[in-house]
Design a protein around this motif. Structure first.
Motif, PDB file in Angstrom:
ATOM      1  N   ASP B  57     -38.679 -17.336 -16.287  1.00 27.52           N
ATOM      2  CA  ASP B  57     -40.083 -16.942 -16.489  1.00 27.52           C
ATOM      3  C   ASP B  57     -40.934 -18.148 -16.896  1.00 27.52           C
ATOM      4  O   ASP B  57     -42.046 -18.340 -16.401  1.00 27.52           O
ATOM      5  N   LEU B  58     -40.391 -18.990 -17.772  1.00 27.85           N
ATOM      6  CA  LEU B  58     -41.136 -20.164 -18.228  1.00 27.85           C
ATOM      7  C   LEU B  58     -41.321 -21.175 -17.095  1.00 27.85           C
ATOM      8  O   LEU B  58     -42.410 -21.761 -16.935  1.00 27.85           O
ATOM      9  N   ALA B  59     -40.282 -21.372 -16.303  1.00 31.16           N
ATOM     10  CA  ALA B  59     -40.398 -22.337 -15.191  1.00 31.16           C
ATOM     11  C   ALA B  59     -41.468 -21.891 -14.195  1.00 31.16           C
ATOM     12  O   ALA B  59     -42.244 -22.713 -13.692  1.00 31.16           O
ATOM     13  N   LEU B  60     -41.529 -20.584 -13.927  1.00 29.79           N
ATOM     14  CA  LEU B  60     -42.577 -20.052 -13.049  1.00 29.79           C
ATOM     15  C   LEU B  60     -43.959 -20.298 -13.648  1.00 29.79           C
ATOM     16  O   LEU B  60     -44.888 -20.723 -12.957  1.00 29.79           O
ATOM     17  N   TYR B  61     -44.102 -19.974 -14.924  1.00 26.18           N
ATOM     18  CA  TYR B  61     -45.390 -20.120 -15.614  1.00 26.18           C
ATOM     19  C   TYR B  61     -45.867 -21.568 -15.561  1.00 26.18           C
ATOM     20  O   TYR B  61     -47.021 -21.858 -15.231  1.00 26.18           O
ATOM     21  N   VAL B  62     -44.950 -22.483 -15.837  1.00 19.41           N
ATOM     22  CA  VAL B  62     -45.301 -23.908 -15.857  1.00 19.41           C
ATOM     23  C   VAL B  62     -45.671 -24.393 -14.448  1.00 19.41           C
ATOM     24  O   VAL B  62     -46.661 -25.122 -14.270  1.00 19.41           O
ATOM     25  N   ALA B  63     -44.912 -23.980 -13.441  1.00 21.00           N
ATOM     26  CA  ALA B  63     -45.230 -24.404 -12.071  1.00 21.00           C
ATOM     27  C   ALA B  63     -46.616 -23.905 -11.667  1.00 21.00           C
ATOM     28  O   ALA B  63     -47.389 -24.624 -11.018  1.00 21.00           O
ATOM     29  N   ALA B  89     -20.858 -22.767 -21.679  1.00 21.44           N
ATOM     30  CA  ALA B  89     -21.351 -22.472 -23.027  1.00 21.44           C
ATOM     31  C   ALA B  89     -21.878 -23.725 -23.717  1.00 21.44           C
ATOM     32  O   ALA B  89     -22.627 -23.641 -24.691  1.00 21.44           O
ATOM     33  N   ASP B  90     -21.480 -24.900 -23.236  1.00 19.61           N
ATOM     34  CA  ASP B  90     -21.812 -26.141 -23.943  1.00 19.61           C
ATOM     35  C   ASP B  90     -22.808 -27.011 -23.168  1.00 19.61           C
ATOM     36  O   ASP B  90     -22.888 -28.216 -23.402  1.00 19.61           O
ATOM     37  N   ARG B  91     -23.528 -26.390 -22.249  1.00 20.55           N
ATOM     38  CA  ARG B  91     -24.528 -27.158 -21.502  1.00 20.55           C
ATOM     39  C   ARG B  91     -25.855 -26.409 -21.510  1.00 20.55           C
ATOM     40  O   ARG B  91     -25.879 -25.176 -21.471  1.00 20.55           O
ATOM     41  N   ASP B  92     -26.958 -27.157 -21.511  1.00 20.18           N
ATOM     42  CA  ASP B  92     -28.276 -26.529 -21.426  1.00 20.18           C
ATOM     43  C   ASP B  92     -28.452 -25.877 -20.054  1.00 20.18           C
ATOM     44  O   ASP B  92     -27.817 -26.261 -19.074  1.00 20.18           O
ATOM     45  N   ILE B  93     -29.339 -24.894 -20.021  1.00 20.87           N
ATOM     46  CA  ILE B  93     -29.724 -24.277 -18.750  1.00 20.87           C
ATOM     47  C   ILE B  93     -30.939 -25.038 -18.205  1.00 20.87           C
ATOM     48  O   ILE B  93     -31.918 -25.261 -18.921  1.00 20.87           O
ATOM     49  N   MET B  94     -30.858 -25.426 -16.943  1.00 22.10           N
ATOM     50  CA  MET B  94     -31.975 -26.090 -16.262  1.00 22.10           C
ATOM     51  C   MET B  94     -32.538 -25.111 -15.227  1.00 22.10           C
ATOM     52  O   MET B  94     -31.789 -24.618 -14.372  1.00 22.10           O
ATOM     53  N   ALA B  95     -33.833 -24.844 -15.319  1.00 21.13           N
ATOM     54  CA  ALA B  95     -34.480 -23.904 -14.403  1.00 21.13           C
ATOM     55  C   ALA B  95     -35.444 -24.684 -13.513  1.00 21.13           C
ATOM     56  O   ALA B  95     -36.382 -25.306 -14.002  1.00 21.13           O
ATOM     57  N   VAL B  96     -35.196 -24.622 -12.204  1.00 20.86           N
ATOM     58  CA  VAL B  96     -35.979 -25.392 -11.243  1.00 20.86           C
ATOM     59  C   VAL B  96     -36.781 -24.420 -10.376  1.00 20.86           C
ATOM     60  O   VAL B  96     -36.208 -23.656  -9.591  1.00 20.86           O
ATOM     61  N   CYS B  97     -38.105 -24.443 -10.541  1.00 17.69           N
ATOM     62  CA  CYS B  97     -38.978 -23.506  -9.836  1.00 17.69           C
ATOM     63  C   CYS B  97     -39.708 -24.190  -8.692  1.00 17.69           C
ATOM     64  O   CYS B  97     -40.185 -25.316  -8.822  1.00 17.69           O
TER      65      CYS B  97
END
Lengths: 144, 144, 144, 144
Positions: B57-63, B89-97
Motif C-alpha cells: 500500500d505504501l509503495a503504491l501511495y509513494v509511486a 524472517a531475517d531480511r527486510d521486505i522490499m516493495a517495488v511498485c
C-alpha cells in the motif's frame, strides 16, 4: 475451554504483537475488534488502510481456526479489499467474517468492516487461506 | 529538493507511525523498504501478511505521489494481494511498485514484494487509488 | 510435436466453443489472441469486460499447461482484473501472461491485456489456478 | 414501466449478444440467470469460469442501473472472483448481487453465484463500477 478462550490464548502466545481482540467465533464466523488510537490513524482523521487489512486478515484466520481447530501454519494466499467509506477516527474497527467455503486445502471467507456502532460498512474484504496437510513443517507452508 | 526528499519529509510529518522507508521514486515507480523485526514476524518464522500489505500500500501511495505531486487525500479504494512464497524472517521486505495507469480520478499500480537480496517474489499486489478533485476536504475523501 | 501445437490441439478438442487463439507458449509465459467482432462489443464502441476476462483466464490456463503439461482439471480459483483504458472496437485483444509462481497445488500468474498494436494496457489481471493431484477425478476438482 | 422491464428492454437493445436474463432488480440488488448449454461447459462436466464472470459482471451492472437509472457508460473498473465449488453442468447459473456502496463516481457490489436450486455458492465475486459524470462521452469512459 471454549473455542473463544482457546483461540485467544493461542493468539496471545503466538501473535503477542497483534493488537486485535477476538470478540466472537463459531458457526463458520468470527468478529474481531481492532482498537484505533494514534498509531492507526492517517491524514484526514481516518483509520489507515493497513489497519483494516490486518483486521480483515485476522478475522478470516480466527473464523478458520474456529472451524478447523488450531492449525498455526494455515496461511493467507489471497486477500482482496475494497474501501467503501471513511472510518471514524474515534471508534474501533469491527471486522465480521463469514466463511464461504472450507475445503480440504483452501478456505475462503468474506469480511465486512465497520466503525463500531455504525451500521454502514467502511470496507469489505474477501480472502483465501491455504490449509496445510497434517505434518507440514513451517518451511513448506508458503510453497503450496 | 528532489521528489524523494519531498516525499520522505511529507511521510515523516503526516505518517510518523509508519515504519516504511522510501528508497526510490520516479518514472511512475517507487521502491519502499519495510524493516522486519520481532513485531513483523508470525509463527513459522515468517513475515506477517499485514506487514506485506502495508508495504504494498505504501509503495503504491509513494509511486502515485511521485507522479501527481503531494495530494494527501489520495486514498486506496482496492487492494488485491497474492502471497507466493515464505519470506525470510531475517531480511527486510522490499516493495517495488510500477504504475499501470494514472487517470484523472483513479490510479492503478502493481507491486512486487521481495525479501531483500532474493530475486523471487514473496508476494504480488495490485491496487487502485482514488485521486481527489482539487478542493476535496477530508470528509469527502472516502465518499467517492 | 511442439508445446504450442499440443496445447492448440488439446484446446480445439476439449474447448471447441472457445474463440481464443494461442499465439505463443513457453518459458512460464503465454500469449493469447481473442478475436473481436460484433459479439465482443458493448455500448460506446468498446470490447465487453467478460471478453477480456475470458482472454485473461485462457492466457493463464495456457501458460500453466505450458509449464506443467496437459492437466485438464487444473481450474481457476481466483481472478482479479482491473480495467484501465477503453479498448479499440476494431482490434483483437492480446493477452500476455507471465507466471509468478508454480507450486505443487497452486499456480499464480499476471496478465497484461492490449488492443493489438497499441502498447498501452487496456486491462491487467492476476489469477490463481489450483493444480489437481495425480488421480483427481472431475468430481473432486472444485472441492479443494 | 417497471425498472425490471425498462432494464430488460435496454439490455435487449444495447447488448443483444448477451445471453443473461434479468430475473429481479431493486432495493440495491439484482438477480440474473445465465442459461447453461454446450457453449457454457468445459472439461469435467462443469460451467466455464468466464461464464460465471460474465454472470457476476451483468448482475452488478443491472443492480447499479436499478439504483441510479440507465447510465450506459457505467463501466467495470475492477472485478474479483473466487471459484468455490464445481457448478452443475445441467443447471443455469443464478447470480445474486447486493450493492455495498453507491458513491458519486464509484459503486461496489458483491455477487453470490449458484447452480439453480442448490443453496451452496459455486462462486463469489466483488466488483467496482465507475459511474460517469453527466455529459461523459464514450471516448472518456475508460479514462477515469
Amino acid at each position: 475451554m471454549t473455542a473463544l478462550t482457546e483461540i485467544r490464548e493461542f493468539l496471545a502466545t503466538t501473535f503477542p504483537q497483534s493488537s486485535g481482540i477476538v470478540e466472537e467465533v463459531g458457526n463458520r464466523a468470527a468478529t474481531v475488534r481492532m482498537p484505533v488510537g494514534f498509531n492507526e490513524l492517517r491524514p484526514g482523521g481516518t483509520v489507515s488502510g493497513p489497519v483494516m487489512m490486518a483486521a480483515a486478515d485476522l478475522a478470516l484466520y480466527v473464523a478458520i481456526l474456529g472451524a478447523i481447530g488450531i492449525v498455526p501454519l494455515t496461511v493467507t494466499t489471497n486477500l482482496n479489499i475494497n474501501f467503501l467509506r471513511k472510518p471514524a477516527a474515534d471508534r474501533d474497527i469491527m471486522a465480521v467474517c463469514r466463511l464461504l467455503k472450507i475445503g480440504k486445502t483452501l478456505a475462503v471467507g468474506e469480511v465486512s468492516l465497520y466503525s463500531e456502532g455504525d451500521p454502514d460498512r467502511v470496507a469489505h474484504a474477501v480472502g483465501t487461506y491455504s490449509i496445510p496437510k497434517p505434518g507440514t513443517t513451517p518451511g513448506d507452508a508458503r510453497l503450496r
